[in-house]
Write a protein that holds these residues in place. Structure first.
Motif, PDB file in Angstrom:
ATOM      1  N   ALA A 218      39.702  38.072  55.297  1.00  9.78           N
ATOM      2  CA  ALA A 218      39.812  37.804  53.863  1.00  9.78           C
ATOM      3  C   ALA A 218      39.204  38.947  53.053  1.00  9.78           C
ATOM      4  O   ALA A 218      39.747  39.339  52.010  1.00  9.78           O
ATOM      5  CB  ALA A 218      39.120  36.487  53.521  1.00  9.78           C
ATOM      6  N   ILE A 219      38.094  39.499  53.523  1.00  6.15           N
ATOM      7  CA  ILE A 219      37.474  40.631  52.832  1.00  6.15           C
ATOM      8  C   ILE A 219      38.389  41.844  52.860  1.00  6.15           C
ATOM      9  O   ILE A 219      38.628  42.507  51.838  1.00  6.15           O
ATOM     10  CB  ILE A 219      36.111  40.967  53.464  1.00  6.15           C
ATOM     11  N   PHE A 220      38.938  42.156  54.031  1.00  9.43           N
ATOM     12  CA  PHE A 220      39.827  43.308  54.140  1.00  9.43           C
ATOM     13  C   PHE A 220      41.057  43.132  53.255  1.00  9.43           C
ATOM     14  O   PHE A 220      41.496  44.083  52.590  1.00  9.43           O
ATOM     15  CB  PHE A 220      40.245  43.506  55.595  1.00  9.43           C
ATOM     16  N   ASN A 221      41.627  41.934  53.235  1.00  9.37           N
ATOM     17  CA  ASN A 221      42.796  41.682  52.400  1.00  9.37           C
ATOM     18  C   ASN A 221      42.443  41.778  50.917  1.00  9.37           C
ATOM     19  O   ASN A 221      43.211  42.325  50.117  1.00  9.37           O
ATOM     20  CB  ASN A 221      43.381  40.300  52.703  1.00  9.37           C
ATOM     21  N   PHE A 222      41.291  41.246  50.551  1.00  9.92           N
ATOM     22  CA  PHE A 222      40.873  41.306  49.147  1.00  9.92           C
ATOM     23  C   PHE A 222      40.722  42.756  48.684  1.00  9.92           C
ATOM     24  O   PHE A 222      41.182  43.117  47.593  1.00  9.92           O
ATOM     25  CB  PHE A 222      39.568  40.551  48.949  1.00  9.92           C
ATOM     26  N   LEU A 223      40.080  43.575  49.502  1.00 12.12           N
ATOM     27  CA  LEU A 223      39.902  44.979  49.133  1.00 12.12           C
ATOM     28  C   LEU A 223      41.241  45.683  48.973  1.00 12.12           C
ATOM     29  O   LEU A 223      41.455  46.435  48.021  1.00 12.12           O
ATOM     30  CB  LEU A 223      39.050  45.692  50.196  1.00 12.12           C
ATOM     31  N   GLY A 224      42.157  45.444  49.917  1.00 13.34           N
ATOM     32  CA  GLY A 224      43.452  46.097  49.849  1.00 13.34           C
ATOM     33  C   GLY A 224      44.287  45.634  48.675  1.00 13.34           C
ATOM     34  O   GLY A 224      44.922  46.454  47.992  1.00 13.34           O
ATOM     35  N   LEU A 225      44.289  44.333  48.399  1.00 14.25           N
ATOM     36  CA  LEU A 225      45.099  43.801  47.306  1.00 14.25           C
ATOM     37  C   LEU A 225      44.503  44.148  45.950  1.00 14.25           C
ATOM     38  O   LEU A 225      45.236  44.442  44.997  1.00 14.25           O
ATOM     39  CB  LEU A 225      45.236  42.282  47.445  1.00 14.25           C
ATOM     40  N   TRP A 226      43.196  44.124  45.833  1.00 15.21           N
ATOM     41  CA  TRP A 226      42.554  44.423  44.545  1.00 15.21           C
ATOM     42  C   TRP A 226      42.788  45.882  44.145  1.00 15.21           C
ATOM     43  O   TRP A 226      42.951  46.187  42.955  1.00 15.21           O
ATOM     44  CB  TRP A 226      41.056  44.145  44.639  1.00 15.21           C
ATOM     45  N   ASN A 227      42.818  46.780  45.115  1.00 11.99           N
ATOM     46  CA  ASN A 227      42.994  48.208  44.831  1.00 11.99           C
ATOM     47  C   ASN A 227      44.453  48.649  44.881  1.00 11.99           C
ATOM     48  O   ASN A 227      44.729  49.843  44.761  1.00 11.99           O
ATOM     49  CB  ASN A 227      42.185  49.043  45.824  1.00 11.99           C
ATOM     50  N   GLN A 228      45.384  47.719  45.080  1.00 13.18           N
ATOM     51  CA  GLN A 228      46.797  48.077  45.178  1.00 13.18           C
ATOM     52  C   GLN A 228      47.293  48.682  43.867  1.00 13.18           C
ATOM     53  O   GLN A 228      47.035  48.156  42.780  1.00 13.18           O
ATOM     54  CB  GLN A 228      47.614  46.840  45.535  1.00 13.18           C
ATOM     55  N   PHE A 229      48.017  49.786  43.970  1.00  9.87           N
ATOM     56  CA  PHE A 229      48.508  50.482  42.767  1.00  9.87           C
ATOM     57  C   PHE A 229      50.014  50.720  42.803  1.00  9.87           C
ATOM     58  O   PHE A 229      50.702  50.509  41.803  1.00  9.87           O
ATOM     59  CB  PHE A 229      47.779  51.818  42.616  1.00  9.87           C
TER      60      PHE A 229
END
Length: 296
Positions: A218-229
């Motif tokens: 969940a942490i890895f997914n959150f980081l990737g989705l939050w920073n998605q550009f």
């Protein structure tokens, strides 16, 4: 004679222990030195951005490394309201949290089925989803654009949520597969004997046992989705639905040569703080939770 040989052996063992201890100390010293250097490289720029977010533009340019003479908390108010960072922040929270809940639920269910049950085509499904990890995002932009347009989901938050889920699902399944694979089968059988069905056994027994892996992914997914550009820029051009990364890019570009650096740094801090909070809360879950999802 035997006593002399024993003494020599004891002396040799002591020398070996001292040599091993000395080697371990040197290794520990080198490791801590490298980690300290890396921490300085990471932390110092973050502290500089935080400090600069309370300065005026003139103070940042004249004395970039000094403490603020007057703490300008209005920089955060300007970034939140004037630059519409608050609206973009809300959109990011809605999109990322919704996508995260969906991808964790679907990924856990998929990983559980593939790890615990035998059925025809299981291997094909696993490797097909695994192949999704090798597919570059930018190659799917054009097909995704027309696909969302055909379904009427282009430039909508729901369309962006579904896209996030589709791209995060292979990694989630791959990561959780080994966790469900390693869970004891006796617990599952005991739940069935006690009268629990497959759904109840999954949600009330097996899923809580895999909570360390769930938290880590969940942490890895959150980081990737939050920073998605890239995906929001291509598939979400309606400014009312912009996420935080789009808003930050537009804000920095709109100021041209008259840049309010204090408000810009404040916007950066607003963007980074949620990620830091999530990581600090759950960082212990990451250590010891990273493992490879190998198919058996």
């Amino acid at each position: 004679m035997s006593a002399t040989a024993a003494d020599r052996s004891l002396v040799a063992d002591r020398k070996l222990v001292r040599k091993s201890s000395s080697s371990d100390r040197r290794f520990a010293a080198i490791s801590h030195t490298l980690l300290s250097i890396w921490a300085v490289i990471v932390i110092v720029p973050m502290l500089w951005v935080l400090m600069s977010s309370f300065k005026s533009t003139g103070e940042i340019l004249s004395s970039p490394f000094s403490l603020p003479k007057k703490w300008k908390f209005e920089n955060y108010a300007n970034a939140w309201s004037d630059a519409s960072i608050g609206s973009y922040f809300l959109n990011s929270v809605i999109v990322v949290v919704s996508a995260l809940v969906l991808v964790m639920l679907l990924g856990a269910m998929c990983a559980y089925i593939l790890a615990r049950f035998q059925f025809p085509g299981r291997r094909l499904i696993y490797y097909t989803m695994l192949a999704g990890l090798t597919f570059p995002v930018f190659l799917a932009i054009v097909p995704l654009f027309f696909q969302l347009q055909n379904f009427g989901l282009l430039n909508t938050r729901f369309g962006l949520i579904l896209t996030y889920v589709a791209f995060a699902l292979p990694f989630t399944m791959f990561f959780l597969y080994s966790f469900f694979r390693s869970l004891p089968h006796d617990v599952y059988e005991a739940a069935l004997i006690d009268g629990a069905g497959d759904w109840r056994a999954f949600f009330q027994v097996m899923l809580p046992m895999a909570s360390p892996g769930m938290a880590a992914v969940a942490i890895f997914n959150f980081l990737g989705l939050w920073n998605q550009f890239l995906l929001p820029v291509a598939l979400n051009t309606d400014q009312d639905n912009w996420v935080l990364t789009q808003g930050m890019a537009a804000y920095s570009a709109s100021q041209a040569y008259d840049i309010n650096y204090g408000s810009l740094f404040a916007a950066i801090v607003i963007t980074v703080v949620p990620v830091l909070i999530v990581y600090v809360i759950f960082q212990r879950r990451i250590a010891g939770s990273v493992s490879q999802g190998t198919f058996r």
